[in-house]
Write an enzyme that holds these catalytic residues in place. Structure first.
Site, short mmCIF file in Angstrom:
data_model
loop_
_atom_site.label_atom_id
_atom_site.label_comp_id
_atom_site.label_asym_id
_atom_site.label_seq_id
_atom_site.Cartn_x
_atom_site.Cartn_y
_atom_site.Cartn_z
N GLY A 154 2.51 1.97 10.74
CA GLY A 154 3.49 3.05 10.56
C GLY A 154 4.19 3.46 11.85
N SER A 210 3.49 -2.50 10.39
CA SER A 210 4.94 -2.54 10.57
C SER A 210 5.56 -3.91 10.26
CB SER A 210 5.31 -2.07 11.99
OG SER A 210 4.84 -0.75 12.19
N LYS A 257 0.30 4.35 -0.36
CA LYS A 257 -0.25 5.58 0.23
C LYS A 257 0.08 6.80 -0.66
CE LYS A 257 0.37 3.47 4.73
NZ LYS A 257 0.33 3.65 6.16
N ASN A 284 0.88 -1.17 0.00
CA ASN A 284 0.00 0.00 0.00
C ASN A 284 0.92 1.22 0.00
OD1 ASN A 284 -1.81 2.05 0.51
ND2 ASN A 284 -2.13 1.51 2.67
N HIS A 289 -9.34 1.36 4.88
CA HIS A 289 -8.04 1.53 5.55
C HIS A 289 -8.22 2.49 6.73
CE1 HIS A 289 -3.91 2.68 6.33
NE2 HIS A 289 -3.57 1.55 5.76
N GLU A 308 -6.56 4.88 7.75
CA GLU A 308 -6.34 6.31 7.45
C GLU A 308 -7.57 6.91 6.77
OE1 GLU A 308 -2.57 5.72 5.48
OE2 GLU A 308 -1.73 5.11 7.40
N GLU A 364 -5.51 -5.00 10.63
CA GLU A 364 -4.46 -4.01 10.86
C GLU A 364 -4.74 -3.27 12.16
OE1 GLU A 364 -2.42 -2.87 6.97
OE2 GLU A 364 -4.13 -1.55 7.15
C1 PEP Z 1 -0.69 0.10 6.14
O1 PEP Z 1 -0.73 1.31 5.95
O2 PEP Z 1 -1.61 -0.61 5.72
C2 PEP Z 1 0.44 -0.45 6.88
C3 PEP Z 1 0.36 -1.67 7.32
O3 PEP Z 1 1.53 0.39 7.06
P1 PEP Z 1 2.95 -0.01 7.72
O4 PEP Z 1 3.37 -1.32 7.09
O5 PEP Z 1 3.84 1.11 7.35
O6 PEP Z 1 2.71 -0.15 9.18
#
Ligand code: PEP
Length: 248
Positions: A172, A211, A11, A9, A94, A96, A166
């Site tokens: 992040g 992460s 972003k 992803n 998501h 965000e 998630e």
């Molecule tokens: C995400 O934005 O879906 C995500 C898992 O980000 P990160 O891997 O940076 O934690």
């Protein structure tokens, strides 16, 4: 045995040049990938991604989708437009989108429906905030997020979808859920679906996101109900992303 999937992803990141370099690097290392691989790109770069990946084994799609088909919805991109550029996936819900753009469970469900309507595989994100985990309501939150989709589209719809668990506190932040913490929620999700339809529960891929990197992917993907990962930060460098695709 379910096939594992690693989906990037990107972003709000990238440029024509950086995407060409990133995809060339991923294509170069694909022979070593043990998982299926996909990338979800900003809308504006999807024609470029389509051009660079057509005929490859790498799937691709968008980071969101409009719930509408067409009309007076300035700034939106519909499922038919995504299909026009051969997308296979659309991320919906998501964290965000939920926290920064005010998308509610019902909006996510409508986006999920819009993706399916155009033959796209929705990657449905669910997950709790830190304060929700601390309050002991993780399962309640994830259930509510899933129920909105099940109520609109029915349980069978999940067999044409991917779910991404998630935990918001792990996105992040460099803080990963432990394999056991993640497995516990993945098993809960699968059991919840199995109560309605065991075949769908057995089939649906449930990815972990938060992460993930080359150092922790192996032990996460080794858990029984974790079928790969949704990757943010580590999907922006070919070497880092490929290290994850080699796990599992
Ligand atoms: C995400 O934005 O879906 C995500 C898992 O980000 P990160 O891997 O940076 O934690």
């Amino acid at each position: 045995m379910r096939q594992t999937l690693v989906a990037g992803n990107w972003k709000l990141n990238g440029s024509k040049e950086s995407i060409k370099e990133l995809l060339a690097g991923i294509l170069d290392g694909m022979s070593e990938a043990k998982t299926d691989v996909a990338v979800c790109a900003p809308y504006i770069y999807l024609p470029l991604v389509d051009e660079l990946l057509s005929g490859s084994k790498i799937g691709y799609g968008s980071e969101s989708i409009s719930e509408h088909d067409s009309g007076a919805f300035t700034g939106e991109i519909s499922g038919s437009m995504l299909k026009d550029f051969n997308c296979q996936y659309a991320i919906v819900g998501h964290s965000e989108r939920r926290s920064l753009f005010g998308e509610k469970d019902a909006d996510t469900a409508n986006k999920f429906a819009a993706a399916r309507k155009y033959g796209l595989t929705p990657i449905l994100c669910v997950g709790e905030l830190l304060e929700e985990r601390e309050a002991g309501i993780t399962e309640e939150v994830v259930s509510r997020q899933l129920d909105a989709v099940i109520a609109l589209e029915g349980i069978a719809a999940l067999s044409d979808a991917v779910i991404a668990y998630e935990p918001v506190w792990a996105i992040g932040t460099g803080k990963t859920a432990s394999p056991e913490q993640a497995q516990e929620v993945h098993a809960f999700i699968r059991a919840k679906i199995a109560k309605r339809d065991t075949a769908v529960a057995e089939k649906v891929q449930i990815l972990y996101g938060g992460s993930v990197n080359g150092g922790n992917a192996d032990e996460l993907f080794a858990m029984e109900d974790i079928d790969g990962g949704l990757i943010g930060g580590a999907s922006l460098k070919a070497e880092d992303f490929l290290a994850i695709c080699k796990a599992g």
